[in-house]
Design a protein around this motif. Sequence first.
Motif, PDB file in Angstrom:
ATOM      1  N   LEU A  32       0.837  -1.208   0.000  1.00  0.00           N
ATOM      2  CA  LEU A  32       0.000   0.000   0.000  1.00  0.00           C
ATOM      3  C   LEU A  32       0.868   1.253   0.000  1.00  0.00           C
ATOM      4  CD1 LEU A  32      -2.791   1.271   0.033  1.00  0.00           C
ATOM      5  CD2 LEU A  32      -2.797   1.068   2.536  1.00  0.00           C
ATOM      6  N   GLU A  33       1.988   1.195   0.719  1.00  0.00           N
ATOM      7  CA  GLU A  33       2.871   2.366   0.783  1.00  0.00           C
ATOM      8  C   GLU A  33       3.399   2.741  -0.596  1.00  0.00           C
ATOM      9  OE1 GLU A  33       7.102   3.140   2.668  1.00  0.00           O
ATOM     10  OE2 GLU A  33       5.576   3.219   4.240  1.00  0.00           O
ATOM     11  N   ALA A  34       3.539   1.767  -1.485  1.00  0.00           N
ATOM     12  CA  ALA A  34       4.028   2.053  -2.842  1.00  0.00           C
ATOM     13  C   ALA A  34       3.027   2.867  -3.665  1.00  0.00           C
ATOM     14  CB  ALA A  34       4.339   0.743  -3.568  1.00  0.00           C
ATOM     15  N   LEU A  35       1.801   3.027  -3.164  1.00  0.00           N
ATOM     16  CA  LEU A  35       0.754   3.733  -3.906  1.00  0.00           C
ATOM     17  C   LEU A  35       0.407   5.092  -3.306  1.00  0.00           C
ATOM     18  CD1 LEU A  35      -1.666   0.714  -4.547  1.00  0.00           C
ATOM     19  CD2 LEU A  35       0.062   1.654  -6.102  1.00  0.00           C
ATOM     20  N   VAL A  36       0.987   5.408  -2.128  1.00  0.00           N
ATOM     21  CA  VAL A  36       0.638   6.641  -1.418  1.00  0.00           C
ATOM     22  C   VAL A  36       1.909   7.328  -0.900  1.00  0.00           C
ATOM     23  CG1 VAL A  36      -1.631   5.746  -0.700  1.00  0.00           C
ATOM     24  CG2 VAL A  36       0.347   5.442   0.812  1.00  0.00           C
ATOM     25  N   PRO A  37       1.896   8.664  -0.746  1.00  0.00           N
ATOM     26  CA  PRO A  37       3.083   9.376  -0.241  1.00  0.00           C
ATOM     27  C   PRO A  37       3.115   9.434   1.285  1.00  0.00           C
ATOM     28  CG  PRO A  37       1.443  10.957  -0.959  1.00  0.00           C
ATOM     29  CD  PRO A  37       0.847   9.595  -1.193  1.00  0.00           C
ATOM     30  N   ILE A  47       4.272   1.596   6.389  1.00  0.00           N
ATOM     31  CA  ILE A  47       5.087   0.516   6.960  1.00  0.00           C
ATOM     32  C   ILE A  47       5.226   0.668   8.479  1.00  0.00           C
ATOM     33  CG2 ILE A  47       7.471  -0.371   7.060  1.00  0.00           C
ATOM     34  CD1 ILE A  47       7.559  -0.043   3.983  1.00  0.00           C
ATOM     35  N   ASP A  48       5.404   1.906   8.938  1.00  0.00           N
ATOM     36  CA  ASP A  48       5.592   2.143  10.374  1.00  0.00           C
ATOM     37  C   ASP A  48       4.322   2.629  11.071  1.00  0.00           C
ATOM     38  OD1 ASP A  48       8.276   1.362  10.329  1.00  0.00           O
ATOM     39  OD2 ASP A  48       8.939   3.351   9.714  1.00  0.00           O
ATOM     40  N   LEU A  49       3.176   2.465  10.414  1.00  0.00           N
ATOM     41  CA  LEU A  49       1.904   2.808  11.071  1.00  0.00           C
ATOM     42  C   LEU A  49       1.666   1.814  12.206  1.00  0.00           C
ATOM     43  CD1 LEU A  49      -0.786   4.412  11.169  1.00  0.00           C
ATOM     44  CD2 LEU A  49      -1.696   2.792   9.479  1.00  0.00           C
ATOM     45  N   PRO A  50       1.634   2.276  13.462  1.00  0.00           N
ATOM     46  CA  PRO A  50       1.505   1.335  14.576  1.00  0.00           C
ATOM     47  C   PRO A  50       0.167   0.600  14.560  1.00  0.00           C
ATOM     48  CG  PRO A  50       2.239   3.500  15.341  1.00  0.00           C
ATOM     49  CD  PRO A  50       1.773   3.662  13.929  1.00  0.00           C
ATOM     50  N   SER A  51       0.165  -0.596  15.099  1.00  0.00           N
ATOM     51  CA  SER A  51      -1.084  -1.333  15.285  1.00  0.00           C
ATOM     52  C   SER A  51      -1.985  -0.519  16.210  1.00  0.00           C
ATOM     53  CB  SER A  51      -0.790  -2.701  15.905  1.00  0.00           C
ATOM     54  OG  SER A  51      -1.984  -3.441  16.021  1.00  0.00           O
ATOM     55  N   ALA A  86       0.241  16.044   5.074  1.00  0.00           N
ATOM     56  CA  ALA A  86      -0.135  14.631   4.933  1.00  0.00           C
ATOM     57  C   ALA A  86       0.967  13.798   4.274  1.00  0.00           C
ATOM     58  CB  ALA A  86      -1.425  14.513   4.131  1.00  0.00           C
ATOM     59  N   ILE A  87       2.016  14.436   3.778  1.00  0.00           N
ATOM     60  CA  ILE A  87       3.123  13.681   3.169  1.00  0.00           C
ATOM     61  C   ILE A  87       4.135  13.365   4.266  1.00  0.00           C
ATOM     62  CG2 ILE A  87       4.952  13.713   1.442  1.00  0.00           C
ATOM     63  CD1 ILE A  87       3.226  15.515  -0.263  1.00  0.00           C
ATOM     64  N   SER A  88       4.236  12.094   4.617  1.00  0.00           N
ATOM     65  CA  SER A  88       5.058  11.674   5.758  1.00  0.00           C
ATOM     66  C   SER A  88       6.539  11.964   5.533  1.00  0.00           C
ATOM     67  CB  SER A  88       4.866  10.182   6.015  1.00  0.00           C
ATOM     68  OG  SER A  88       3.503   9.861   6.190  1.00  0.00           O
ATOM     69  N   LYS A  89       7.238  12.292   6.616  1.00  0.00           N
ATOM     70  CA  LYS A  89       8.679  12.597   6.530  1.00  0.00           C
ATOM     71  C   LYS A  89       9.493  11.472   5.900  1.00  0.00           C
ATOM     72  CE  LYS A  89       8.957  16.056  10.179  1.00  0.00           C
ATOM     73  NZ  LYS A  89       9.266  16.329  11.602  1.00  0.00           N
ATOM     74  N   PRO A  90       9.239  10.198   6.226  1.00  0.00           N
ATOM     75  CA  PRO A  90      10.047   9.129   5.607  1.00  0.00           C
ATOM     76  C   PRO A  90       9.908   9.048   4.084  1.00  0.00           C
ATOM     77  CG  PRO A  90       8.872   8.293   7.526  1.00  0.00           C
ATOM     78  CD  PRO A  90       8.315   9.651   7.237  1.00  0.00           C
ATOM     79  N   ARG A  91       8.847   9.642   3.516  1.00  0.00           N
ATOM     80  CA  ARG A  91       8.619   9.553   2.076  1.00  0.00           C
ATOM     81  C   ARG A  91       9.110  10.790   1.334  1.00  0.00           C
ATOM     82  NH1 ARG A  91       4.948   5.979   0.829  1.00  0.00           N
ATOM     83  NH2 ARG A  91       6.314   5.727  -0.953  1.00  0.00           N
ATOM     84  N   ARG A  92       9.579  11.793   2.067  1.00  0.00           N
ATOM     85  CA  ARG A  92      10.095  13.015   1.444  1.00  0.00           C
ATOM     86  C   ARG A  92      11.527  12.806   0.947  1.00  0.00           C
ATOM     87  NH1 ARG A  92       7.389  18.362   3.981  1.00  0.00           N
ATOM     88  NH2 ARG A  92       5.409  17.443   4.666  1.00  0.00           N
ATOM     89  N   ALA A  93      12.062  13.795   0.255  1.00  0.00           N
ATOM     90  CA  ALA A  93      13.361  13.647  -0.428  1.00  0.00           C
ATOM     91  C   ALA A  93      14.476  13.216   0.509  1.00  0.00           C
ATOM     92  CB  ALA A  93      13.726  14.954  -1.128  1.00  0.00           C
ATOM     93  N   ASP A  94      14.424  13.679   1.765  1.00  0.00           N
ATOM     94  CA  ASP A  94      15.492  13.342   2.711  1.00  0.00           C
ATOM     95  C   ASP A  94      15.077  12.234   3.681  1.00  0.00           C
ATOM     96  OD1 ASP A  94      13.584  14.830   3.964  1.00  0.00           O
ATOM     97  OD2 ASP A  94      14.969  16.199   4.983  1.00  0.00           O
ATOM     98  N   GLY A  95      13.989  11.551   3.381  1.00  0.00           N
ATOM     99  CA  GLY A  95      13.498  10.491   4.263  1.00  0.00           C
ATOM    100  C   GLY A  95      14.133   9.149   3.960  1.00  0.00           C
ATOM    101  N   GLU A  96      13.947   8.208   4.892  1.00  0.00           N
ATOM    102  CA  GLU A  96      14.595   6.893   4.707  1.00  0.00           C
ATOM    103  C   GLU A  96      13.933   6.058   3.613  1.00  0.00           C
ATOM    104  OE1 GLU A  96      12.286   6.345   8.741  1.00  0.00           O
ATOM    105  OE2 GLU A  96      13.305   7.973   7.669  1.00  0.00           O
ATOM    106  N   ARG A  97      12.692   6.376   3.250  1.00  0.00           N
ATOM    107  CA  ARG A  97      12.028   5.690   2.126  1.00  0.00           C
ATOM    108  C   ARG A  97      11.493   6.755   1.162  1.00  0.00           C
ATOM    109  NH1 ARG A  97      10.055   3.346   6.499  1.00  0.00           N
ATOM    110  NH2 ARG A  97       7.888   3.924   6.124  1.00  0.00           N
ATOM    111  N   ALA A  98      12.402   7.592   0.699  1.00  0.00           N
ATOM    112  CA  ALA A  98      12.019   8.738  -0.136  1.00  0.00           C
ATOM    113  C   ALA A  98      11.358   8.276  -1.438  1.00  0.00           C
ATOM    114  CB  ALA A  98      13.246   9.572  -0.457  1.00  0.00           C
TER     115      ALA A  98
END
Length: 372
Positions: free
Chosen positions: A70-75, A79-83, A255-267
């Motif tokens: 799902l993460e591959a389809l949204v910014p 993956i780290d969304l807690p239960s 709404a764009i999570s930090k890990p998905r931004r240019a300097d994030g761990e899953r940019a």
Amino acid sequence: MSQDLLKTPLHDLHIEMGAKMVPFAGYNMPVQYALGVRKEHIHCRENAGLFDVSHMGQVRLHGESAAKALEALVPVDIIDLPSGKQRYAMFTNDQGGLMDDLMVANFGDHLFVVVNAACKDQDIAHLRANLPSDVSLEVIEDRALLALQGPKAAAILATINPAVADMVFMDAAVMDLGGVECLVSRSGYTGEDGYEISVPADQADAFARQLLAHDDVEWIGLGARDSLRLECGLCLYGHDIDTTTTPVEASLLWAISKPRRADGERAGGFPGADIVLDQIATKDVSRKRVGLLGTSKAPVREGAKLFDADDNEIGIVTSGTFGPTKGQPVAMGYVTTELAVLGTEVYAEVRGKKLPMVIEKMPFVPQRYYRG
């Protein structure tokens, strides 16, 4: 016409309660009840309002790699969304445009996704086309979706199960409500505290009546749902955001999570990422979504053109109404980026007249989510 419309599991109850029904996203939906839109709006702000949102799409994703897929389809960070937590997300297309906005909850053994009614079929097709073989998609057809919203929502729902009072904004849990297994999140789309509750369709009528037995609960239709979300600066898909609008243009950077931004761990890694991340970096967009407050009493509706002081056309209103809580016209729309500055006066064209409006910070009324 109405024969072709779909009905929610609560359709007969709406008729019984005197609802005025209208076509909406392929469903026969209540637009208002006997109270009328303005009083329903105020009732939700002061007490508790009950909304039938069963027309929305409810989907479960199963499989160990469901979050990654799902993460591959949204910014957004899935993956780290807690239960036990829920997050707002957006499907983007290859141009960075918004295909829909949605809610994603992690229930531990599966992800629970709620999508907009008008986009339901395309969203499900989009998921099916892009999910790997080890992730299964389950479309939920046998559950209704109710929203209980307002300052008294927590106390009322706690009479059925006291544990709901311990939840905070964006918590999600499987809970027993009056002997019925429900999927509950402390969230909603009114700006008020409240809950969204997925309940088995065959129990929905009894559950709704149980809530309506409280003096402080009233049915709220689509009319007041619209004015409530607009006062709180919340987008309506297909009006304020669409496939031609990027999250940056739509002022949805939060709404764009930090890990998905240019300097994030899953940019990046989502459709249109190069375009969206470039817009974040350069701030190079030609238009921005802004809040608009009217200084006259006349409401400004969707589609009204916006002009600057020199009569140049500079944008368009995408949602507008009279805000019963704010006590003046509220709207949102798009203006050229250089004019998207708080305090700028613009003019909306309504029936040949230019009505003054001021670009204001959203939300227009305070959001009152319960954060503990």
